[in-house]
Design an enzyme around this catalytic site. Structure first.
Site, PDB file in Angstrom:
ATOM      1  N   LYS A   1     -14.962 -14.526 -11.673  1.00 53.34           N
ATOM      2  CA  LYS A   1     -15.277 -14.441 -13.104  1.00 53.34           C
ATOM      3  C   LYS A   1     -14.256 -15.187 -13.979  1.00 53.34           C
ATOM      4  CE  LYS A   1     -18.214 -12.485 -15.946  1.00 53.34           C
ATOM      5  NZ  LYS A   1     -19.657 -12.405 -15.678  1.00 53.34           N
TER       6      LYS A   1
ATOM      7  N   GLU B   1       4.596 -11.656  -5.581  1.00 51.68           N
ATOM      8  CA  GLU B   1       3.461 -11.900  -6.488  1.00 51.68           C
ATOM      9  C   GLU B   1       3.712 -11.452  -7.918  1.00 51.68           C
ATOM     10  OE1 GLU B   1       3.755  -9.622  -4.201  1.00 51.68           O
ATOM     11  OE2 GLU B   1       2.601  -7.809  -4.592  1.00 51.68           O
TER      12      GLU B   1
ATOM     13  N   HIS C   1       8.110  -8.023  -3.371  1.00 56.88           N
ATOM     14  CA  HIS C   1       6.824  -8.490  -3.916  1.00 56.88           C
ATOM     15  C   HIS C   1       6.958  -9.876  -4.560  1.00 56.88           C
ATOM     16  CE1 HIS C   1       4.510  -4.768  -3.388  1.00 56.88           C
ATOM     17  NE2 HIS C   1       5.692  -4.175  -3.507  1.00 56.88           N
TER      18      HIS C   1
ATOM     19  N   GLY D   1       0.848  -1.192   0.000  1.00 56.98           N
ATOM     20  CA  GLY D   1       0.000   0.000   0.000  1.00 56.98           C
ATOM     21  C   GLY D   1       0.875   1.230   0.000  1.00 56.98           C
TER      22      GLY D   1
ATOM     23  N   CYS E   1       5.365  -6.023   1.664  1.00 58.97           N
ATOM     24  CA  CYS E   1       5.651  -4.593   1.515  1.00 58.97           C
ATOM     25  C   CYS E   1       5.002  -3.792   2.655  1.00 58.97           C
ATOM     26  CB  CYS E   1       5.225  -4.120   0.125  1.00 58.97           C
ATOM     27  SG  CYS E   1       5.941  -2.527  -0.302  1.00 58.97           S
ATOM     28  N   TYR E   2       3.969  -2.999   2.362  1.00 51.84           N
ATOM     29  CA  TYR E   2       3.300  -2.264   3.449  1.00 51.84           C
ATOM     30  C   TYR E   2       2.830  -3.256   4.519  1.00 51.84           C
ATOM     31  CZ  TYR E   2      -0.143   0.742   5.807  1.00 51.84           C
ATOM     32  OH  TYR E   2      -0.855   1.451   6.734  1.00 51.84           O
TER      33      TYR E   2
ATOM     34  N   ASP F   1     -21.942 -16.280 -17.165  1.00 49.65           N
ATOM     35  CA  ASP F   1     -22.298 -17.033 -15.955  1.00 49.65           C
ATOM     36  C   ASP F   1     -23.440 -18.019 -16.197  1.00 49.65           C
ATOM     37  OD1 ASP F   1     -20.418 -15.331 -14.932  1.00 49.65           O
ATOM     38  OD2 ASP F   1     -21.844 -14.061 -13.840  1.00 49.65           O
TER      39      ASP F   1
END
Ligand code: XMP
Length: 521
Positions: A377, A182, A180, A66, A93-94, A238
């Site tokens: 989704k 990710e 990070h 963040g 991180c944050y 959907d």
């Protein structure tokens, strides 16, 4: 129908990781990385009440990055007790700084900001770095850093500029990384996330699309041992995936009512029919164009149009539903964000008309079946592919229920629908030729009520103005105009005016939302 029990036995039983969001731009990447590793994930606000977290019983919690500084008075924080639940936590991180700060460590600005791929020395004796070489590349993006670790924590990584690039209290299952894991710029980030999920949280990886398919088919069979199922099929992603899954689980016992209101995109009704008339479902297509056009004749007020279409849809659906006998269950294509956004993660009941697309008030069902209730989704799309639904249907962009009625300004006529369908198909074809990562999130043509002068050959023409719209958005609550290549726009315009003689001018809508909306009406 008063209140109906929703049955979705396995949908919410998967192991879950909660991603607490502190405003970091990579929160979706974190959530997706977790899901790609076979564990369900859910993003919640950083200050989510402890009780809610406890009820969801996650196997792990990840704190995102963040932009704020944890020591600032109004900085976003989580409940301190999150660290005392005994549930493994990974702060990124944050989130790493927050974990340190709340646990009694010291966080302050570093001497230098550290941005980009950074040589990082990790301690492979940490469960987090199990199987990794000590020298790693990791993406750093921070100014603040953890100066002093809280009591009971040990350092597990460092860089030349950041002493505490990772630290942990294995005993309390609290882990933190300043970098990070990710993002792709941390080449072994996936291995680190996997270590956290499997070695620290003890996840078993029960969240895979093919596993989900099998589990849902078994669940649907036990939920509906006998009797038929009714589904309102809109042709959207959907309900289409829901129909295919039900068809596989209960061959011959599923009735899909598809109301074609004549306001679909070009060939859309036929595409849906082509897919579902081949499947093990009773596909009922109701061609109700005339009926809808009749009701809409001369109506130009947008709200009035929407209301007429909504009501007429219910009438048509109602008539069809009444003709069916032996129906005991209603199926809905509700997906996980729908459930969470309505605050109903743990609710077992729904109000009678919620998301049903309009049902006769006196229709009785034993239960509502919502097989996709646990999916996001992109996972619904993946399941659709797994079930063999064509890509054109699976990757369909959002389309409003009232269809082209809200993209034709002014009164609707069959002629206007036909020419908008043609113009829209050309524009979508041009955009679809772009590489996937350059395509807008939603793009379509609008038929305005402005006529303008043009010249065709030696003749003056007086034709419609078509507006092209293409937006970038993740949540559709806000959006920006997409910067489409100018050549694509001019080519689309040229093709449209050449193919649709009633159109003499094409313009591009560059307005964001707000102040405009995505749709024109
Ligand atoms: P707006 O125009 O409100 O649209 O900025 C935001 C998103 O919602 C879609 N949209 C609708 N979807 N029924 C729907 O199912 C509707 O009545 C409707 N109106 C707008 C729109 O296409 C965009 O994705």
């Amino acid at each position: 129908m008063s209140e109906v029990k929703i049955i979705s036995e396995t949908a919410e039983e998967n192991e879950l990781v909660i991603v607490l969001d502190f405003g970091g731009q990579y929160k979706e990447l974190i959530a997706r990385a977790v899901r790609n590793l076979g564990v369900k994930s859910l993003i919640l606000p950083g200050n989510t009440p402890l009780e809610k977290i406890k009820t969801l019983a996650p196997v792990g919690i990840i704190l995102t990055g963040g932009p704020d500084s944890v020591y600032r008075k109004d900085a976003p924080r989580c409940d301190k007790s999150v660290f005392e639940l005994g549930i493994p936590v990974l702060g990124i991180c944050y989130g790493c700084q927050l974990l340190a700060y709340i646990s009694g460590g010291v966080v302050a600005p570093g001497e230098h900001s550290e941005y980009g791929r950074t040589q990082t020395r990790v301690d492979p004796t940490s469960e987090l770095f199990f199987g990794l070489e000590p020298e790693q590349i990791a993406l750093m993006s921070h100014t603040d850093e953890v100066k002093t670790l809280p009591d009971g924590f040990r350092n597990t990584a460092s860089t030349s500029a950041c002493r505490n690039a990772a630290f942990e209290s294995a005993e309390r299952k609290l882990y933190a990384v300043q970098f990070h894991p990710e993002v792709e710029n941390t080449p072994n980030g996936t291995a680190i996330m996997k270590n956290f999920l499997y070695r620290v949280c003890g996840a078993t990886g029960d969240y895979t699309i093919s596993g989900y398919r099998e589990a849902m088919i078994d669940a649907i069979r036990s939920q509906a041992p006998e009797g038929d199922v009714l589904l309102a099929l809109s042709g959207g992603v959907d309900s289409s995936v829901c129909a295919a899954l039900l068809g596989e689980a209960l061959p011959g016992r599923v009735h899909c009512v598809f109301v074609d209101h004549g306001l679909m995109r070009q060939d859309e009704g036929d595409e849906v029919e082509a897919v579902f008339s081949k499947r093990e479902v009773h596909f009922i297509r109701v061609n109700a164009q005339e009926r809808f056009y009749g009701k809409l004749a001369g109506v130009s007020d947008p709200e009035q149009k929407r209301k007429i279409i909504g009501e007429e849809f219910i009438r048509v659906f109602e008539e069809q539903a009444r003709r069916l006998t032996g129906v005991r269950y209603l199926a809905q294509g509700t997906i996980y964000p729908d459930v969470v956004e309505s605050g109903g993660v743990n609710s077992a009941v729904i109000k009678s008309h919620h998301n049903v697309g309009g049902l006769p008030a006196d229709m009785e069902f034993d239960a509502v079946i919502e097989p996709l209730r646990g999916l996001f989704k992109d996972e619904v799309r993946a399941l659709g592919r797994e079930l063999g639904i064509p890509e054109s249907l699976v990757s369909r962009q959002p389309f409003p229920g009232p269809g082209l009625a809200v993209r034709i300004i002014g009164a609707i006529t069959a002629e206007k629908v036909a020419l908008l369908q043609k113009a829209d198909a050309i524009f979508r074809e041009e955009v679809a030729a772009l590489p996937q990562n350059e395509r807008p999130d939603q793009y379509f043509a609008v038929l305005t009520d402005t006529k303008s002068v043009g010249v065709t050959g030696d003749f003056r023409s007086h034709g419609y103005t078509v507006a092209l719209r293409a937006v970038k958005t993740t949540d559709f609550m806000t959006a920006q105009a997409h910067e489409l290549p100018f050549a694509l726009l001019t080519k689309s315009a040229e093709r449209i005016v050449n193919t649709v003689p009633e159109v003499s001018r094409v313009v591009y809508d560059v307005t964001g939302k707000p102040p405009a909306t995505v749709e024109w009406e």
